[in-house]
Every structure is written in C-alpha cells, then in structure tokens.
Design a protein around this motif. Structure first.
Motif, short mmCIF file in Angstrom:
data_model
loop_
_atom_site.label_atom_id
_atom_site.label_comp_id
_atom_site.label_asym_id
_atom_site.label_seq_id
_atom_site.Cartn_x
_atom_site.Cartn_y
_atom_site.Cartn_z
N HIS A 120 0.81 -1.26 -0.12
CA HIS A 120 -0.05 0.18 -0.08
C HIS A 120 0.82 1.12 -0.12
O HIS A 120 2.01 1.12 0.40
CB HIS A 120 -0.83 0.13 1.06
N HIS A 126 -4.04 1.61 5.88
CA HIS A 126 -3.89 0.30 6.05
C HIS A 126 -2.95 0.03 7.43
O HIS A 126 -2.86 -0.73 8.24
CB HIS A 126 -3.62 -0.59 5.13
N ASP A 133 -9.91 -3.67 2.87
CA ASP A 133 -10.47 -3.74 1.64
C ASP A 133 -11.37 -5.18 1.46
O ASP A 133 -11.04 -5.99 2.09
CB ASP A 133 -8.97 -4.13 0.63
N HIS A 170 -10.89 -3.24 -6.26
CA HIS A 170 -11.59 -3.55 -4.93
C HIS A 170 -12.30 -2.33 -4.28
O HIS A 170 -12.21 -1.43 -4.53
CB HIS A 170 -10.38 -4.23 -4.15
N HIS A 172 -12.35 0.11 -1.14
CA HIS A 172 -11.34 0.24 -0.03
C HIS A 172 -12.14 1.20 0.97
O HIS A 172 -12.56 2.10 0.72
CB HIS A 172 -10.12 1.25 -0.61
ZN LIG Z 1 -7.13 -0.51 0.85
#
Ligand SMILES: [Zn+2]
Length: 180
Positions: A120, A126, A133, A170, A172
């Motif tokens: 990341h 994160h 995610d 994805h 997030h």
């Molecule tokens: Zn993420």
C-alpha cells in the motif's frame, strides 16, 4: 457476700452443667448437614464470558463484534485483521450488511486486506489499522456501484469508501480521522 460464700460449693455443679450444655451445642452443630459445593451448577449459570458481559466490560463486546466479522466474511490468506481499530469491526459488519442487501444473504464477502499487504502507499491508512479492502470484482458492474454507494451512505462521513478500479480493483474503506 455471706450468701455467696455459703453456697460456694454450688460453683462446681453449675460449671459442670454449663460445660455439658456447651458439648451438647457442639454435637448439635455437627448434626447439621454440611452444604456441599457443586461447581457444575455454577458453570451452567455463568460462563466466564457471560459473567464478563454482565460486568459490562467493553473489550469483550468489541471482541464479539470482531469474531462476528470474521464469521460473516472470508479472508484472503495472509490478511491480518487482529490489530485493526475497534471501529473497523463495526464498519466491517455494516459493509457486510450492504453486500447482503445487494447480493442476497448467502453472499459471503471476502476481505482482501487489513494491516498486512506491504505494497500500500507508504502513508496508507492500512498501516494505521484504519483501512480494510473488500473483494468486488466477482460482482456484476451495477452491483459493485450499488455496494460502494450504499456503504458510503450507511457509514457516513466518519469513513471514506473508495471504489478502486484498475488491475487491482477492490472496495477500500478507511476511517477519515485517525488519532496518531
Ligand atoms: Zn485499501
């Protein structure tokens, strides 16, 4: 005084009677059934967890929320969720609810990252235990949009929902204000 001295000989029998009475009391006391301890009954009434909940200890409730999130989702191998902030568990369950509303109750959302993935951005939430995610690529395009919009709507301004597109598409979700 004279009376007392005169009847001094009575002391011995009186003491004897008192002593006898004492012995009688002792024997009577031993007659009573001894209440015996039944640990099994105690176990049935209170589990340790129930007892702690009874005491209203917050960490236990948070732990339960965390367990619920793990139960309601699958996690990609290597995903680490154990250090996430408590609010992230609540957020996760809310997102699971959105997935269920859009995809049906049988759908099991997959968490693809917590505080784990070393790729990341350096200052990513994160690494502050404040981002998660979710897999979204296995859903039809219109459902992806629906989940993303519903999640942001339900979570409110405290969280930011980003539909990350591209190769690593994805969903997030991160907490907006994180105490350092
Ligand atoms: Zn993420």
């Amino acid at each position: 005084m004279q009376f007392f001295v005169k009847h001094l000989y009575l002391i011995a029998p009186v003491l004897a009677i008192v002593a006898l009475f004492g012995v009688y009391r002792l024997i009577k006391a031993n007659d009573r059934p001894i209440p015996h301890y039944e640990p099994k009954q105690v176990e049935e009434t209170w589990s340790a967890e129930e007892y702690m909940r009874h005491l209203n200890l917050k960490p236990f409730n948070q732990r339960e929320v965390h367990q619920l999130l793990l139960k309601r989702t699958r996690q990609k191998p290597g995903v680490y969720l154990e250090s996430l902030l408590p609010a992230m568990d609540t957020m996760g369950i809310e997102v699971v609810r959105c997935y269920h509303k859009v995809m049906g109750d049988d759908y099991v959302p997959v968490i693809t990252s917590g505080n784990d993935y070393p790729y990341h951005k350096q200052n990513s939430k994160h690494y502050k235990n404040a981002a998660m995610d979710f897999r979204i690529v296995d859903m039809p395009m219109n459902k992806r949009r629906e989940v993303a919009e519903m999640a942001q709507d339900k979570l409110g301004p405290r969280f930011r929902v980003l539909w990350e597109k591209g190769e690593m598409e994805h969903l997030h979700v991160e907490m907006v204000d994180v105490e350092e």
